[in-house]
Every structure is written in C-alpha cells, then in structure tokens.
Design a protein around this motif. Structure first.
Motif, PDB file in Angstrom:
ATOM      1  N   LYS A 183      -1.869  -5.242   3.170  1.00  0.00           N
ATOM      2  CA  LYS A 183      -0.761  -5.194   2.214  1.00  0.00           C
ATOM      3  C   LYS A 183      -0.731  -6.416   1.305  1.00  0.00           C
ATOM      4  O   LYS A 183      -0.355  -6.321   0.135  1.00  0.00           O
ATOM      5  CB  LYS A 183       0.568  -5.078   2.964  1.00  0.00           C
ATOM      6  CG  LYS A 183       0.754  -3.772   3.701  1.00  0.00           C
ATOM      7  CD  LYS A 183       2.122  -3.731   4.381  1.00  0.00           C
ATOM      8  CE  LYS A 183       2.340  -2.415   5.106  1.00  0.00           C
ATOM      9  NZ  LYS A 183       3.672  -2.369   5.765  1.00  0.00           N
ATOM     10  N   THR A 198      -3.838   3.240  -4.442  1.00  0.00           N
ATOM     11  CA  THR A 198      -3.732   1.876  -3.937  1.00  0.00           C
ATOM     12  C   THR A 198      -4.970   1.102  -4.378  1.00  0.00           C
ATOM     13  O   THR A 198      -6.085   1.616  -4.311  1.00  0.00           O
ATOM     14  CB  THR A 198      -3.633   1.856  -2.403  1.00  0.00           C
ATOM     15  OG1 THR A 198      -2.414   2.489  -1.993  1.00  0.00           O
ATOM     16  CG2 THR A 198      -3.652   0.430  -1.857  1.00  0.00           C
ATOM     17  N   SER A 239      -2.957  -8.138  -0.142  1.00  0.00           N
ATOM     18  CA  SER A 239      -3.867  -8.174  -1.294  1.00  0.00           C
ATOM     19  C   SER A 239      -3.955  -6.821  -1.989  1.00  0.00           C
ATOM     20  O   SER A 239      -4.930  -6.537  -2.676  1.00  0.00           O
ATOM     21  CB  SER A 239      -5.258  -8.632  -0.848  1.00  0.00           C
ATOM     22  OG  SER A 239      -5.752  -7.817   0.204  1.00  0.00           O
ATOM     23  N   SER A 240      -2.916  -5.999  -1.804  1.00  0.00           N
ATOM     24  CA  SER A 240      -2.924  -4.651  -2.367  1.00  0.00           C
ATOM     25  C   SER A 240      -1.699  -4.392  -3.242  1.00  0.00           C
ATOM     26  O   SER A 240      -0.645  -4.982  -3.049  1.00  0.00           O
ATOM     27  CB  SER A 240      -2.965  -3.606  -1.245  1.00  0.00           C
ATOM     28  OG  SER A 240      -4.095  -3.750  -0.434  1.00  0.00           O
ATOM     29  N   THR A 241      -1.879  -3.482  -4.185  1.00  0.00           N
ATOM     30  CA  THR A 241      -0.790  -2.955  -4.999  1.00  0.00           C
ATOM     31  C   THR A 241      -0.985  -1.451  -5.109  1.00  0.00           C
ATOM     32  O   THR A 241      -2.084  -0.945  -4.906  1.00  0.00           O
ATOM     33  CB  THR A 241      -0.771  -3.586  -6.407  1.00  0.00           C
ATOM     34  OG1 THR A 241      -2.105  -3.547  -6.957  1.00  0.00           O
ATOM     35  CG2 THR A 241      -0.300  -5.040  -6.369  1.00  0.00           C
ATOM     36  N   TYR A 242       0.097  -0.740  -5.445  1.00  0.00           N
ATOM     37  CA  TYR A 242      -0.029   0.720  -5.490  1.00  0.00           C
ATOM     38  C   TYR A 242       0.918   1.328  -6.527  1.00  0.00           C
ATOM     39  O   TYR A 242       1.877   0.693  -6.984  1.00  0.00           O
ATOM     40  CB  TYR A 242       0.232   1.326  -4.110  1.00  0.00           C
ATOM     41  CG  TYR A 242       1.689   1.318  -3.684  1.00  0.00           C
ATOM     42  CD1 TYR A 242       2.499   2.444  -3.856  1.00  0.00           C
ATOM     43  CD2 TYR A 242       2.261   0.182  -3.108  1.00  0.00           C
ATOM     44  CE1 TYR A 242       3.831   2.439  -3.464  1.00  0.00           C
ATOM     45  CE2 TYR A 242       3.589   0.164  -2.711  1.00  0.00           C
ATOM     46  CZ  TYR A 242       4.375   1.295  -2.891  1.00  0.00           C
ATOM     47  OH  TYR A 242       5.691   1.280  -2.516  1.00  0.00           O
ATOM     48  N   THR A 287     -13.205  -5.145  -5.730  1.00  0.00           N
ATOM     49  CA  THR A 287     -11.984  -4.350  -5.846  1.00  0.00           C
ATOM     50  C   THR A 287     -12.215  -2.920  -5.354  1.00  0.00           C
ATOM     51  O   THR A 287     -13.177  -2.275  -5.736  1.00  0.00           O
ATOM     52  CB  THR A 287     -11.494  -4.324  -7.304  1.00  0.00           C
ATOM     53  OG1 THR A 287     -11.418  -5.661  -7.804  1.00  0.00           O
ATOM     54  CG2 THR A 287     -10.117  -3.694  -7.401  1.00  0.00           C
ATOM     55  N   VAL A 320       0.844  -1.197   0.000  1.00  0.00           N
ATOM     56  CA  VAL A 320       0.000   0.000   0.000  1.00  0.00           C
ATOM     57  C   VAL A 320       0.878   1.245   0.000  1.00  0.00           C
ATOM     58  O   VAL A 320       2.012   1.231   0.487  1.00  0.00           O
ATOM     59  CB  VAL A 320      -0.938   0.025   1.221  1.00  0.00           C
ATOM     60  CG1 VAL A 320      -1.880  -1.166   1.205  1.00  0.00           C
ATOM     61  CG2 VAL A 320      -0.151   0.058   2.523  1.00  0.00           C
ATOM     62  N   ALA A 323      -5.785  -0.694   4.395  1.00  0.00           N
ATOM     63  CA  ALA A 323      -5.932  -1.832   3.472  1.00  0.00           C
ATOM     64  C   ALA A 323      -4.862  -2.889   3.746  1.00  0.00           C
ATOM     65  O   ALA A 323      -3.731  -2.552   4.102  1.00  0.00           O
ATOM     66  CB  ALA A 323      -5.826  -1.352   2.025  1.00  0.00           C
ATOM     67  N   THR A 347      -6.944  -2.647  -3.843  1.00  0.00           N
ATOM     68  CA  THR A 347      -7.036  -3.852  -3.021  1.00  0.00           C
ATOM     69  C   THR A 347      -8.119  -4.764  -3.579  1.00  0.00           C
ATOM     70  O   THR A 347      -9.240  -4.310  -3.833  1.00  0.00           O
ATOM     71  CB  THR A 347      -7.380  -3.497  -1.566  1.00  0.00           C
ATOM     72  OG1 THR A 347      -6.414  -2.574  -1.060  1.00  0.00           O
ATOM     73  CG2 THR A 347      -7.401  -4.750  -0.697  1.00  0.00           C
ATOM     74  N   THR A 368     -10.358   0.958  -4.516  1.00  0.00           N
ATOM     75  CA  THR A 368      -9.213   1.835  -4.742  1.00  0.00           C
ATOM     76  C   THR A 368      -9.333   3.068  -3.868  1.00  0.00           C
ATOM     77  O   THR A 368     -10.434   3.560  -3.596  1.00  0.00           O
ATOM     78  CB  THR A 368      -9.089   2.252  -6.226  1.00  0.00           C
ATOM     79  OG1 THR A 368      -7.839   2.921  -6.425  1.00  0.00           O
ATOM     80  CG2 THR A 368     -10.213   3.167  -6.666  1.00  0.00           C
TER      81      THR A 368
END
Length: 200
Positions: A70, A89, A72-75, A168, A58, A68, A91, A170
């Motif tokens: 971490k 971010t 299952s998240s990307t940023y 999903t 995140v 959120a 998720t 954001t």
C-alpha cells in the motif's frame, strides 16, 4: 594591477566552485507520478464510464487487493450505470527486480483466485483462463475468471491484467454480470496496452 586581476580570478573561481557544489548536492527532482487510465480508455460499454480520483493505497479486490504494498501504490476506480466496474492499481517498486517479482506474485494471485473464491463461496462453479500476453514495454498478461452461483443464479465475469514498465507495475480488474461470451476481451487488451504504455 596584477594583484587586482589575481583577486578577481580567485573570487570568480570561488563563486563557480560554490555553484558547482550546490548543484552537485541539490536533491534530484522527484520522478513524475505514473499516469492512470482515463474513463474513456476503458472497454466500450452501453453507458459511459466515470472515474474516481487517484487515491493512495490499493484497490479493494478479492483476487489482487492484498498483494501490492500500500505504501508505494495508488489506485483509481471506474464504474458505469449497468453493473460494470473496474479498477487500476499502480505500484512503483524500488528496483526493476522488485517490480518483476511483484508481477509474478500478482499473476499467481489471479491464477489461484478461482480456487479461493470456491472456498469462500461453497457451491460456486467457474472457469479461469489465461488469455495471452500483450506486447507492450516489459509485457502484460491477461486473465479471465468466469463464475456461476447456483444458489443465487447469478453469473459473473472478471478480467484481469498485470503489466510492467521498468520499476512500475499496474494491475487492472474489470467485472460485470454475465459470462465470457460477449465480454469485450479485445477492448480490455487494448485498455491494458494503453495503461502500460502510460507508466513511467
């Protein structure tokens, strides 16, 4: 002749059965990764935006960085040459219900953030406002946090949005020196709409 015909039919049936079982037990194809904002989709700025690569985890943000999960998240982060930055971010929750709950937690964190900032920086003054809902997919919610530090004499404005499409979620943060007057709020809402529409 009938013996050969029966054997051929039996063999063909066996092949079809094996093929059907293989298809049934094959692992489903992984869902496509959510699509992130591109630099050109950020609100207009005096200098061009540049975007980082998408990373695991995140974005580092005082208001939303610890909400959120971490795992299952990307940023992705964005910046310009004139003290303006942003981040997004994304998720992917296990269920729609979990995603909806995460939206609630993120919204609460943004709504409570000014109070946390004042505790972290004594003497800080500011105003936090809900700037309305963007009608896209399951909806997105926009906020502004306008702060002034009498000690340093600096003013900062931050915009946040939280949106969801199915499972999903954001969250987008945008910030620069200055105050709410002249902030591209309309452009930020357009950016938010684009971001949520790109989620899968």
């Amino acid at each position: 002749m009938n013996v050969f015909r029966t054997a051929a039919v039996t063999a063909a049936t066996a092949v079809l059965t094996v093929a059907s079982l293989s298809a049934a037990t094959a692992a489903p194809a992984p869902a496509p990764a959510p699509e992130f904002l591109a630099a050109k989709e950020l609100p207009a700025s005096q200098t061009p935006w540049t975007a980082s690569k998408v990373k695991e985890g995140v974005a580092d943000d005082f208001c939303t960085g610890k909400i959120a999960p971490k795992s299952s998240s990307t940023y992705r982060t964005f910046r310009t040459e004139l003290d303006t930055g942003a981040h997004q971010t994304v998720t992917v929750a296990a269920t729609g219900a979990e995603a909806k709950a995460l939206v609630g937690k993120l919204r609460s964190s943004v709504e409570d953030c000014l109070g946390k900032l004042k505790k972290e920086y004594p003497g800080l003054k500011g105003t936090s406002r809900y700037q309305g809902k963007v009608s896209v997919e399951e909806g997105a919610y926009v906020y502004s946090i306008d702060t002034a530090d009498p000690k340093s004499g600096s003013d900062d404005i931050r915009l946040y949005s939280v949106g969801r499409d199915g499972k999903t979620v954001t969250v987008i943060g945008w910030g620069r020196l200055g105050d709410l007057d002249g902030t591209p709020l309309k452009g930020f809402k357009k950016t938010t709409r684009t971001a949520v529409a790109k989620l899968r």
